[in-house]
Motif scaffolding. Structure first.
Motif, PDB file in Angstrom:
ATOM      1  N   GLY A 199      18.151 -35.370  -0.352  1.00  0.00           N
ATOM      2  CA  GLY A 199      17.296 -34.382  -0.999  1.00  0.00           C
ATOM      3  C   GLY A 199      16.238 -33.784  -0.102  1.00  0.00           C
ATOM      4  N   ASN A 200      15.986 -34.413   1.035  1.00  0.00           N
ATOM      5  CA  ASN A 200      14.990 -33.878   1.960  1.00  0.00           C
ATOM      6  C   ASN A 200      15.545 -32.730   2.805  1.00  0.00           C
ATOM      7  OD1 ASN A 200      12.295 -35.888   2.433  1.00  0.00           O
ATOM      8  ND2 ASN A 200      13.979 -36.704   1.219  1.00  0.00           N
ATOM      9  N   TRP A 201      16.842 -32.527   2.731  1.00  0.00           N
ATOM     10  CA  TRP A 201      17.505 -31.454   3.483  1.00  0.00           C
ATOM     11  C   TRP A 201      17.783 -30.292   2.545  1.00  0.00           C
ATOM     12  CZ3 TRP A 201      18.688 -31.841   8.749  1.00  0.00           C
ATOM     13  CH2 TRP A 201      18.444 -33.102   9.325  1.00  0.00           C
ATOM     14  N   SER A 202      17.472 -29.087   2.990  1.00  0.00           N
ATOM     15  CA  SER A 202      17.608 -27.920   2.118  1.00  0.00           C
ATOM     16  C   SER A 202      19.050 -27.637   1.726  1.00  0.00           C
ATOM     17  CB  SER A 202      16.996 -26.680   2.789  1.00  0.00           C
ATOM     18  OG  SER A 202      17.655 -26.365   4.008  1.00  0.00           O
ATOM     19  N   GLY A 203      20.009 -28.167   2.502  1.00  0.00           N
ATOM     20  CA  GLY A 203      21.419 -28.002   2.163  1.00  0.00           C
ATOM     21  C   GLY A 203      21.954 -29.065   1.235  1.00  0.00           C
ATOM     22  N   GLY A 204      21.126 -30.032   0.859  1.00  0.00           N
ATOM     23  CA  GLY A 204      21.524 -31.047  -0.115  1.00  0.00           C
ATOM     24  C   GLY A 204      22.266 -32.232   0.453  1.00  0.00           C
ATOM     25  N   ARG A 205      22.494 -32.262   1.765  1.00  0.00           N
ATOM     26  CA  ARG A 205      23.144 -33.385   2.430  1.00  0.00           C
ATOM     27  C   ARG A 205      22.474 -33.599   3.776  1.00  0.00           C
ATOM     28  NH1 ARG A 205      25.012 -33.796  -1.852  1.00  0.00           N
ATOM     29  NH2 ARG A 205      27.172 -34.116  -2.549  1.00  0.00           N
TER      30      ARG A 205
ATOM     31  N   LEU B 238      16.571 -28.624  -4.146  1.00  0.00           N
ATOM     32  CA  LEU B 238      16.219 -27.930  -5.389  1.00  0.00           C
ATOM     33  C   LEU B 238      15.409 -26.675  -5.084  1.00  0.00           C
ATOM     34  CD1 LEU B 238      15.999 -27.618  -8.412  1.00  0.00           C
ATOM     35  CD2 LEU B 238      14.148 -29.305  -8.413  1.00  0.00           C
ATOM     36  N   MET B 239      14.490 -26.773  -4.141  1.00  0.00           N
ATOM     37  CA  MET B 239      13.693 -25.599  -3.785  1.00  0.00           C
ATOM     38  C   MET B 239      14.582 -24.471  -3.264  1.00  0.00           C
ATOM     39  SD  MET B 239      10.773 -24.205  -3.859  1.00  0.00           S
ATOM     40  CE  MET B 239       9.616 -25.550  -4.111  1.00  0.00           C
TER      41      MET B 239
ATOM     42  N   VAL C 140      14.422 -20.689  -4.753  1.00  0.00           N
ATOM     43  CA  VAL C 140      14.120 -19.479  -3.973  1.00  0.00           C
ATOM     44  C   VAL C 140      15.373 -18.710  -3.582  1.00  0.00           C
ATOM     45  CG1 VAL C 140      12.017 -20.529  -3.084  1.00  0.00           C
ATOM     46  CG2 VAL C 140      14.102 -20.657  -1.708  1.00  0.00           C
ATOM     47  N   GLY C 141      16.534 -19.319  -3.799  1.00  0.00           N
ATOM     48  CA  GLY C 141      17.785 -18.620  -3.527  1.00  0.00           C
ATOM     49  C   GLY C 141      18.187 -18.570  -2.068  1.00  0.00           C
ATOM     50  N   SER C 142      17.677 -19.521  -1.257  1.00  0.00           N
ATOM     51  CA  SER C 142      18.016 -19.514   0.165  1.00  0.00           C
ATOM     52  C   SER C 142      17.825 -20.903   0.756  1.00  0.00           C
ATOM     53  CB  SER C 142      17.141 -18.520   0.927  1.00  0.00           C
ATOM     54  OG  SER C 142      17.307 -18.662   2.327  1.00  0.00           O
ATOM     55  N   VAL C 143      18.880 -21.414   1.395  1.00  0.00           N
ATOM     56  CA  VAL C 143      18.782 -22.699   2.093  1.00  0.00           C
ATOM     57  C   VAL C 143      17.910 -22.559   3.331  1.00  0.00           C
ATOM     58  CG1 VAL C 143      20.104 -24.398   3.420  1.00  0.00           C
ATOM     59  CG2 VAL C 143      20.986 -23.570   1.224  1.00  0.00           C
ATOM     60  N   ALA C 144      18.077 -21.479   4.053  1.00  0.00           N
ATOM     61  CA  ALA C 144      17.358 -21.285   5.310  1.00  0.00           C
ATOM     62  C   ALA C 144      15.861 -21.073   5.107  1.00  0.00           C
ATOM     63  CB  ALA C 144      17.952 -20.102   6.069  1.00  0.00           C
ATOM     64  N   ALA C 145      15.463 -20.541   3.957  1.00  0.00           N
ATOM     65  CA  ALA C 145      14.053 -20.212   3.733  1.00  0.00           C
ATOM     66  C   ALA C 145      13.184 -21.431   3.465  1.00  0.00           C
ATOM     67  CB  ALA C 145      13.928 -19.228   2.571  1.00  0.00           C
ATOM     68  N   VAL C 146      13.795 -22.555   3.124  1.00  0.00           N
ATOM     69  CA  VAL C 146      13.029 -23.746   2.767  1.00  0.00           C
ATOM     70  C   VAL C 146      12.648 -24.499   4.039  1.00  0.00           C
ATOM     71  CG1 VAL C 146      13.013 -25.898   1.464  1.00  0.00           C
ATOM     72  CG2 VAL C 146      14.197 -23.892   0.553  1.00  0.00           C
ATOM     73  N   THR C 147      11.358 -24.607   4.287  1.00  0.00           N
ATOM     74  CA  THR C 147      10.834 -25.227   5.495  1.00  0.00           C
ATOM     75  C   THR C 147       9.840 -26.325   5.142  1.00  0.00           C
ATOM     76  OG1 THR C 147       8.964 -23.693   5.621  1.00  0.00           O
ATOM     77  CG2 THR C 147      11.043 -23.012   6.703  1.00  0.00           C
TER      78      THR C 147
END
Length: 236
Positions: free
Chosen positions: A27-33, A50-51, A55-62
């Motif tokens: 869960g700590n990874w924006s891609g879920g794995r 989940l974030m 927000v609709g973007s894996v790359a945007a979550v930092t």
């Protein structure tokens, strides 16, 4: 139950704590794995994965985005993505937080499927609708009993004032009926299924102690909500 939302949010977000970033946690990874997307962390239990959905973007979550998440934002996300999805407003006191907190800690679909199996929903689909809610209200104690583990059966029996042998037989069922313990039995049945689920997770050797401690706290809090619901209203 409708008036338990705020209390349940308080319980769950307190159990989750603040910002953390564990690279071994999916869960700590924006891609879920692990290894997918950004290692962004979690805050108040809102995972990077989940974030990314929010927000609709894996790359945007930092990491910066996750650190800036406010309590108010976390409560809004938890309400929309978990409480309302699982229709906790329509569930009895105690049952609501058992589903909400486990669903938040796991997935809503898994939490609902457990409940549906207990109430004899023939084809559990992970979605709460009128049939599931009807069964929650009308399911008989004898149908709930087989889903309660030995250890939780002992806890139920102690609560009922029955000799705790871990076997739910006629005496326990009679005591449950006399004390209108339908919802208490559902709490213990859900706890039993949730414990089994935790023990089946591949990360149980790493996170299992924390999950089981949280489960015990969840059951205790469910009892508090049940007691508050059954307490007589104060006279003005």
């Amino acid at each position: 139950m409708r008036n338990n939302l705020s209390k349940s949010l308080d319980f769950t977000l307190a159990a989750e704590g603040g910002y953390q970033c564990n690279k071994a946690d999916d869960g700590n990874w924006s891609g879920g794995r692990v290894g997918r997307g950004n290692l962004a962390g979690t805050k108040y239990g809102i995972s990077a994965a989940l974030m990314a959905l929010v927000v609709g973007s894996v790359a945007a979550v930092t990491p910066s985005m996750m650190r800036k998440l406010t309590v108010s934002q976390a409560r809004d996300i938890a309400t929309e993505r978990f409480w309302r999805v699982m229709r906790c407003d329509d569930l009895p006191a105690g049952i609501d937080v058992m589903l909400f907190d486990f669903g938040f800690n796991s997935t809503p679909e898994r939490a609902v499927r457990h409940l549906q199996a207990i109430v004899d929903f023939k084809n559990p689909d992970g979605l709460i609708g009128p049939d599931t809610l009807f069964r929650v209200e009308h399911i008989q104690p004898a149908t709930i009993a087989p889903f309660i583990s030995h250890d939780y059966a002992e806890q139920l029996q102690s609560w009922l004032g029955v000799s705790p042998d871990g076997h739910i037989g006629p005496l326990t069922l009679a005591a449950a009926a006399a004390q209108q313990a339908h919802d208490v039995m559902l709490v213990y049945a859900l706890a039993s299924q949730q414990e089994a689920a935790y023990r089946s997770f591949k990360k149980f050797p790493v996170f299992g102690d924390g999950w089981l401690n949280r489960l015990e706290a969840r059951v205790a809090f469910a009892h508090q909500l049940l007691a508050a619901q059954s307490a007589p209203a104060a006279v003005a």
